[in-house]
Structures are given as structure tokens and as C-alpha cells.
Scaffold this active site. Structure first.
Site, PDB file in Angstrom:
ATOM      1  N   ASP A 105       7.087  -4.061  -8.680  1.00 34.56           N
ATOM      2  CA  ASP A 105       6.905  -3.347  -9.427  1.00 34.56           C
ATOM      3  C   ASP A 105       7.079  -3.056 -10.404  1.00 34.56           C
ATOM      4  OD1 ASP A 105       4.376  -1.069 -10.378  1.00 34.56           O
ATOM      5  OD2 ASP A 105       5.059  -0.285  -9.113  1.00 34.56           O
TER       6      ASP A 105
HETATM    7  C1  BGC Z   1       2.715   0.702 -11.506  1.00 36.41           C
HETATM    8  C2  BGC Z   1       1.342  -0.266 -10.893  1.00 36.41           C
HETATM    9  C3  BGC Z   1       1.148  -0.958 -12.038  1.00 36.41           C
HETATM   10  C4  BGC Z   1       1.967  -1.088 -13.090  1.00 36.41           C
HETATM   11  C5  BGC Z   1       2.376  -2.546 -13.916  1.00 36.41           C
HETATM   12  C6  BGC Z   1       3.737   0.247 -12.014  1.00 36.41           C
HETATM   13  O1  BGC Z   1       3.880   1.425 -13.496  1.00 36.41           O
HETATM   14  O2  BGC Z   1       2.977   0.859  -9.995  1.00 36.41           O
HETATM   15  O3  BGC Z   1      -0.042  -0.183  -9.916  1.00 36.41           O
HETATM   16  O4  BGC Z   1       0.458  -2.597 -11.468  1.00 36.41           O
HETATM   17  O5  BGC Z   1       2.973  -0.262 -13.330  1.00 36.41           O
HETATM   18  O6  BGC Z   1       1.466  -1.694 -15.260  1.00 36.41           O
END
Ligand code: BGC
Length: 703
Positions: A265
Site C-alpha cells: 500500500d
Molecule cells: C489506499 C489504497 C489505495 C492507494 C492508492 C492508499 O492510501 O489505502 O486503498 O489503493 O492509496 O491510491
């Protein structure tokens, strides 16, 4: 085209260490973007790219497809010409915004979710997106957590069906087609159990509960062929998910045979330092890679440190090779080596069409849950003047919900307009959003529709609340309105279950609309005026009060279960026991009777069937979501009081009876036993065919 494995191996054999590490690096394109990084093969993926990138020729790209193509041609100037994979959060639709995932689960209709995901894939891929960071399949038992909106609720069976359907929808039958997206099951794993409902907090989940409750939707996504997973931010039982080899390698690859890649993530590789399991970025990168994280989302710790770690002998090059192999495999399966560019002809087809809107409307309709309908107040009939008031009265973009990067407010019909269009000719609709004036106008109304709830920004990532009652001021407004004594309908828009105990006592009808998407206004209007009937069911328990959380239907019995409220039985002294509304609950405009539960055999050998007769006992046609629950009475570990095993929707005309039959196979009864293995245990079971997770017809069988 050679097959994926030989193609990948051949390419890998030609790559330098730096080129390999480049494939594991995902970046965003900001103002400091350096085109040479792409030419040198230092980037494998770009996420959430937009228009407006300054090209080397001094122009700015105007569309997303143009941006993607500009960046891609830079990457294709690299020595080995490996295409970038463009990732984006296409969560519940692209331009055609569908209901939020939690609402989608409420439709209890995975096929509809599959169709919606395929529409989203078509629209997003037309703009050069190859990969979506969806579905989020985090089981959540705590609605304080803002991201409860993004998952499919509290039940592993429902969430597993939804996960598989959405993966199939995004990826299609043939992932190499240009109109599909690689899916990403996230956030692996245990993220939904963040303590106190506070996003990013740690979670403590026992191994049996992890395996029986939290992991099944991920396994289901893997079985459906999901190309990627995302490691969660969460610290699970003391090992952050991004550092968790047990999750990412032993279970995911070892037990489930997953051969795609795992992306971290956002910055979660570098965050291993804050978690306190890594000294510095180099150690963080080593730990994450070794755990099984193949691609580093934006932290650049892989890019900056892995080469030196290999040279120092701290990271075996085999680990790098394996990660690169997985990334290339998915790029190849996605067809990127044969069609790396967005087709400008298709870019025009990224917009909502009559068909996509129709699907969005059907989905919105099917996910709305009727929770109360005293004296059949809904559908609204025979009222001449109806006041519509509340913060959603003119909602457009507010109908979309969290994670809507690409929906446009102008594509949604405002709720007020949708209601006007649907209202019968002789009905006068009055709209007033100012609270004082609304009370004044209400005196002239025959009925009141309150459209209240959470703004989308109040749910989603890190939008946690400590109080599940309506947002500030709304409870007082409902109370003041209800005091006028008019027939009152409360429609709640929200990204989570709210604790509506006070309002249930005050209003005559309560309809839960969630954040229903682009066609939510029209869908609501059709339901309120009775052109269509609601048929959604709660995918998550609705608590009476915040302090009851976590409360979920598939809990353990305890040694002192609630039989009736009493001293020395599990309870709160200041609340009745049980939820406000149970999992699976939802009314419609007709009623159903359940009769004649039959279990085919007293003993299950391989399989048994269980059936019941369902009769529409009301005045109009309706859809009933018939649910099958099981309880394993004695186990080597304690078992849930009920577990959803299957469901079927039936459409019945007034007076019509249908026999609904379910099959129970042995593997449906498997669980994680005291010795840590998965399987069944002989003994007695209860089985129910019911309209929701409480009450209803019960049968028995033995195994
Ligand atoms: C989130 C994810 C997301 C990623 C990319 C993160 O802050 O937890 O769910 O896919 O950002 O935008």
C-alpha cells in the site's frame, strides 16, 4: 506470442539488476517527474496518473489517455522496452459511478456486481488504465472504521461471492483483451479489524478467526484468478502486513498457489520503520521483499536500496528475480506487450451510456434497504403535498460516495429533479433545505421525506467516527420534524451503518440508501413512489448504539448466552440485547411466509439438500433474498451461533409459492480446528432457511 512463462524467463535473463529493480518500483507523476527514469527502465508502474503532464516538447497533455501514451512511449524507449502498467483506484465504477461496495453487497446479487465491474473496466481501460486497486475485500465488524464503505460487510460467504464476481467482472474471460483491467484484492490482511475503528491502527486476530473470517474473501479472489493483491497498512498480531511472510508467502503462495504479484500500500514499505520492525529504508525494503511484497508503491525504498543490498549479500538475487517474474507475468497476461498504448479511438467511450446508466440504476435500486415501513407508508400514495428536506435534497456528486476519482457531478441528476420527474402528476413536491423554513413549510405538507446522512467525505479512508449517530444537528432536525406529527419518511445516505435507534422510534418509514452512485436519485424516486420495490438486505449488523460495537451476527455463543435479558448473561445494563437490525435484514412492499422446511437426510454423507416453501402473502410482486444458515453445535473450538452458507433471490407474484432448495456439501462445513488444520468434525448441526440472520425455520442434521 510465446507463452507467458517462456516469455517472462527469456526477458528476465536479459535484465540487469537495475532494470529488474525498476520493474518493482511504482511512482506517481508529479511536477518533479524525470522522463529519464522511464527511459532508463527505473519504473515498472505508474499510479493514478492524470492529465496535465508537461512533456519534453513543452506542451501539457490534456487527457488521461494522452498522458498514459506519452509516459508509455518514454518507457518503450528503454533498452528492453518493457511497458509500464498504469494502476488506478477504479473502486465502484469509473465515469459511471455505481453504489459503494458496501451497498453493492446489500443487493445480495454478485452477478450485478460482476456486470458493473466489467462496465468500469471498459470505461477505465479506454483511458489507458490497465490495473485497478479493487476489490477491497476487508471484512469489517466495526462501522466506526471509515473504510467499511469500501468492503462487502461482515460476512465471509457474502464477501467471498462478491470478491470473485468483481474480479471476474474487471478481468473478463480473457485478461489480455484491451477492455479489461487487472484486479487487486486488498488490503491483505486483517485491515478491517483496526482497533477502535481507527484506520491504520493495529489489529489482533487469532489464527482461526483470521482463517475463517478475514481470509476467505482473499482466497476467493485468488481462486477467481485475481492478478494482484495489495498488502495492508495494518500491523497484524505484531507483524505489519507488509512485512508478513506468513500472510504473503506461506498462505498466499504456499497454500493458495497465487502466482501474480503483490503491491504494497501507499508508502507502506518505508512505514515499516515507523512500525518499528526496520531500522532504515534498506532494512524495510529487505523485509518487505523477503515477506513477499513484489512492488513498492511510491516509497522508492526498493529503487534506492535493493541494488546495494544485493551487492552486500543481504538480499539474494533470487528474491528479486522471483518478484520481477511475477510482475512480468501479469504484464504479459494483461496483454501489455502487444497493446501498451491507450487507443485514442476508444478514449471517447469512457463515458456513461444509456446501458451503463440503466445498470447503475438497477444496482442502486437493488441495494437500498427498507428498514421500517409502519402502516405501509411507503410507497407514497395519496399525498398531495410532500415536503422533501435535508442536506441531500439537491444532492448530485454527494450521491457518489468515497473513492470516486472519475465520476462527474454533472452526470448525476440531482435528487430533487429525479423526484420531480418521477412524482405522479397530482403531487406537489416542496423542497426546502433550510432547517427553520422546512419546519414552517412542513405545516402545509401531507407527508415529509427527510433525506439526511453522511457527506461522502465522512466515510472512506481514515474517515473514522467515534459516534455512530447521525452527523451533527441531524437528530435534532428529525426530532423537530417528527414532532409535527406528519407521516414522515427518513432516507439515510451513508457509507456505514449508523446507530438510528432514536430515529426509528420517531419516523414512520426508514429507507437506507447508502451512497448509491450516479443513478441513485432516480432509483430512490422509483422506490419512494412505488414504481419499483426495494429488495436490499443488510450486509452488516446495525447497532443500537456506538458502544455496542463490535456487534456481528456470527459471534460465538459464550458460556452465558443471551436467552432473555437477565443478570449474569452477556449484556449491557443500559441497552436491550441484540442489534437494532440484524445482518441480512430488509423489508419490501410485500410480505413473505416461510413454510415446510425439509432436510433431505438426517445424516450428511457428501451432501444433503435443505428446502423450504416461500409464499408471497402480500399485495404486490416482490423479491425475497432467502438465506441459508448453519450452526455446528459442538467443535474442538467454539463455533459461531450462525453462519451464512448460501442465499438465493426469488421473485414472487402475489399469492405465489416457490420451493427454494439449497445444497450443503461437506466442505461448506469446514473450519479451522483446534489443531490448526482445516476440515469438518462429526456432530450435530442446526440449519435455517430464513429472511435474515435471526429467527425463522430450523432443521437439523448430523455429520
Ligand atoms: C489506499 C489504497 C489505495 C492507494 C492508492 C492508499 O492510501 O489505502 O486503498 O489503493 O492509496 O491510491
Amino acid at each position: 506470442m510465446p507463452d507467458t512463462e517462456s516469455f517472462t524467463e527469456h526477458l528476465l535473463s536479459q535484465m540487469t539488476l537495475d532494470e529488474k529493480i525498476g520493474q518493482l518500483n511504482q511512482i506517481t507523476v508529479g511536477p518533479d517527474f524525470d522522463p529519464d527514469m522511464l527511459r532508463q527502465g527505473k519504473v515498472g508502474s505508474i499510479l493514478n496518473g492524470s492529465s496535465g503532464v508537461l512533456t519534453e516538447q513543452g506542451a501539457r497533455t490534456t487527457t488521461r489517455a494522452e498522458t498514459a501514451n506519452y509516459l508509455q512511449q518514454l518507457a518503450l524507449q528503454s533498452r528492453l522496452k518493457i511497458p509500464l502498467i498504469f494502476g488506478r483506484d477504479v473502486i465502484h465504477g469509473h465515469r459511471t459511478v455505481f453504489p459503494i461496495p458496501l451497498a453493492q453487497a446489500a443487493a445480495f446479487d454478485p452477478a450485478l456486481a460482476e456486470e458493473a465491474a466489467s462496465v468500469a473496466a471498459r470505461e477505465a481501460s479506454a483511458e489507458g488504465v490497465h490495473w485497478t486497486f479493487a476489490p477491497a475485500v476487508d471484512i469489517a465488524r466495526d462501522p466506526r472504521w471509515g473504510r467499511v464503505a469500501e468492503g462487502f460487510g461482515e460476512d465471509p460467504t457474502l464477501a467471498s461471492r462478491m470478491a470473485a464476481a468483481v474480479v471476474r467482472g474487471f478481468q473478463g474471460e480473457d485478461l489480455s483483451r484491451p477492455d479489461t483491467l487487472v484486479a487487486c484484492a486488498k488490503h491483505y490482511a486483517g485491515y478491517g479489524a483496526a482497533e477502535g475503528g481507527r484506520d491504520y491502527e493495529n489489529s489482533e486476530i487469532s489464527e482461526p478467526t483470521l482463517r475463517d473470517i478475514y481470509l476467505p474473501p482473499f482466497e476467493s479472489a485468488v481462486r477467481a484468478g485475481v492478478g494482484t493483491l495489495m498488502s495492508a497498512f495494518v500491523d497484524l498480531n505484531g507483524t505489519p502486513a507488509t512485512a508478513n511472510r506468513h500472510l504473503l508467502t506461506d498462505i498466499l503462495r504456499g497454500e493458495w498457489g497465487f502466482d501474480g504479484f503483490v503491491v504494497s500500500d501507499w508508502d507502506s514499505v518505508a512505514e515499516l520503520i515507523q512500525h518499528g520492525v526496520a531500522e532504515d529504508r534498506a532494512e524495510a525494503a529487505r523485509i518487505a521483499l523477503h515477506a513477499g511484497v513484489d512492488m513498492d508503491m511510491v516509497s522508492r525504498a526498493y529503487l534506492e536500496t535493493l541494488a546495494a543490498s544485493v551487492r552486500d549479500g543481504k538480499v539474494p538475487v533470487d528474491e528479486i528475480d522471483e518478484a520481477v517474474r511475477r510482475v512480468l507475468r501479469i504484464k504479459h497476461r494483461a496483454g501489455l506487450f502487444s497493446h501498451p498504448y491507450a487507443d485514442p479511438q476508444r478514449a471517447a467511450h469512457s463515458q456513461p451510456t444509456a446501458e451503463s446508466r440503466q445498470l447503475a440504476r438497477r444496482f442502486a435500486r437493488q441495494c437500498m434497504v427498507l428498514l421500517k415501513n409502519e402502516d405501509g407508508l411507503l410507497p407514497l400514495q395519496g399525498f398531495r403535498r410532500i415536503l422533501v428536506t435535508g442536506n441531500f435534497a439537491h444532492a448530485r456528486g454527494e450521491l457518489f460516495g468515497t473513492w470516486t476519482l472519475d465520476g462527474r457531478a454533472e452526470d448525476a441528476v440531482p435528487l430533487s429533479e429525479a423526484l420531480r420527474q418521477a412524482a405522479p402528476r397530482d403531487v406537489e413536491l416542496m423542497f426546502e433545505t433550510h432547517v427553520d423554513l422546512a419546519l414552517h413549510v412542513a405545516h402545509h405538507a401531507d407527508a415529509v421525506v427527510l433525506v439526511l446522512g453522511e457527506h461522502p467525505s465522512r466515510s472512506g479512508e481514515n474517515a473514522n467516527v467515534s459516534d455512530l449517530t447521525l452527523p451533527a444537528g441531524q437528530a435534532e432536525f428529525v426530532e423537530a420534524m417528527a414532532a409535527l406529527g406528519k407521516p414522515t419518511v427518513l432516507v439515510v445516505f451513508a457509507g456505514r451503518p449508523l446507530a438510528l435507534t432514536r430515529q426509528v422510534a420517531q419516523v414512520h418509514a426508514l429507507l437506507y440508501a447508502w451512497h448509491p452512485g450516479i443513478e441513485g436519485g432516480a432509483a430512490l424516486a422509483e422506490i419512494l413512489f412505488g414504481y419499483e420495490a426495494p429488495s436490499g438486505r443488510l450486509p452488516i449488523t446495525f447497532p443500537r448504539a456506538t458502544g455496542q460495537v463490535p456487534i456481528y451476527y456470527n459471534h460465538k455463543n459464550s458460556g452465558r448466552p443471551i436467552v432473555a435479558d437477565g443478570a449474569f448473561r452477556t449484556r449491557y445494563i443500559d441497552l436491550p440485547s441484540g442489534p437494532l437490525y440484524p445482518f441480512g435484514y430488509g423489508l419490501t412492499y410485500t410480505t413473505f411466509r416461510y413454510n415446510n422446511l425439509r432436510v433431505s437426510d438426517a445424516t450428511l454423507r457428501n451432501r444433503i439438500t435443505v428446502s423450504a416453501e416461500i409464499t408471497n402473502t402480500g399485495p404486490r410482486a416482490g423479491r425475497e433474498v432467502v438465506q441459508l444458515y448453519v450452526r455446528d453445535l459442538v467443535g474442538s473450538l467454539t463455533r459461531p451461533v450462525r453462519e451464512l452458507k448460501d442465499f438465493q433471490a426469488v421473485d414472487l407474484r402475489p399469492g405465489e409459492t416457490r420451493k427454494v432448495t439449497f445444497t450443503i456439501t461437506e466442505d461448506m462445513l469446514a473450519f479451522t480446528r483446534a489443531d490448526g488444520t482445516r476440515g469438518v468434525e462429526p456432530g450435530n448441526f442446526h440449519v435455517w432457511i430464513v429472511p435474515h440472520s435471526q429467527g425463522g425455520l430450523r432443521g437439523e442434521f448430523a455429520l
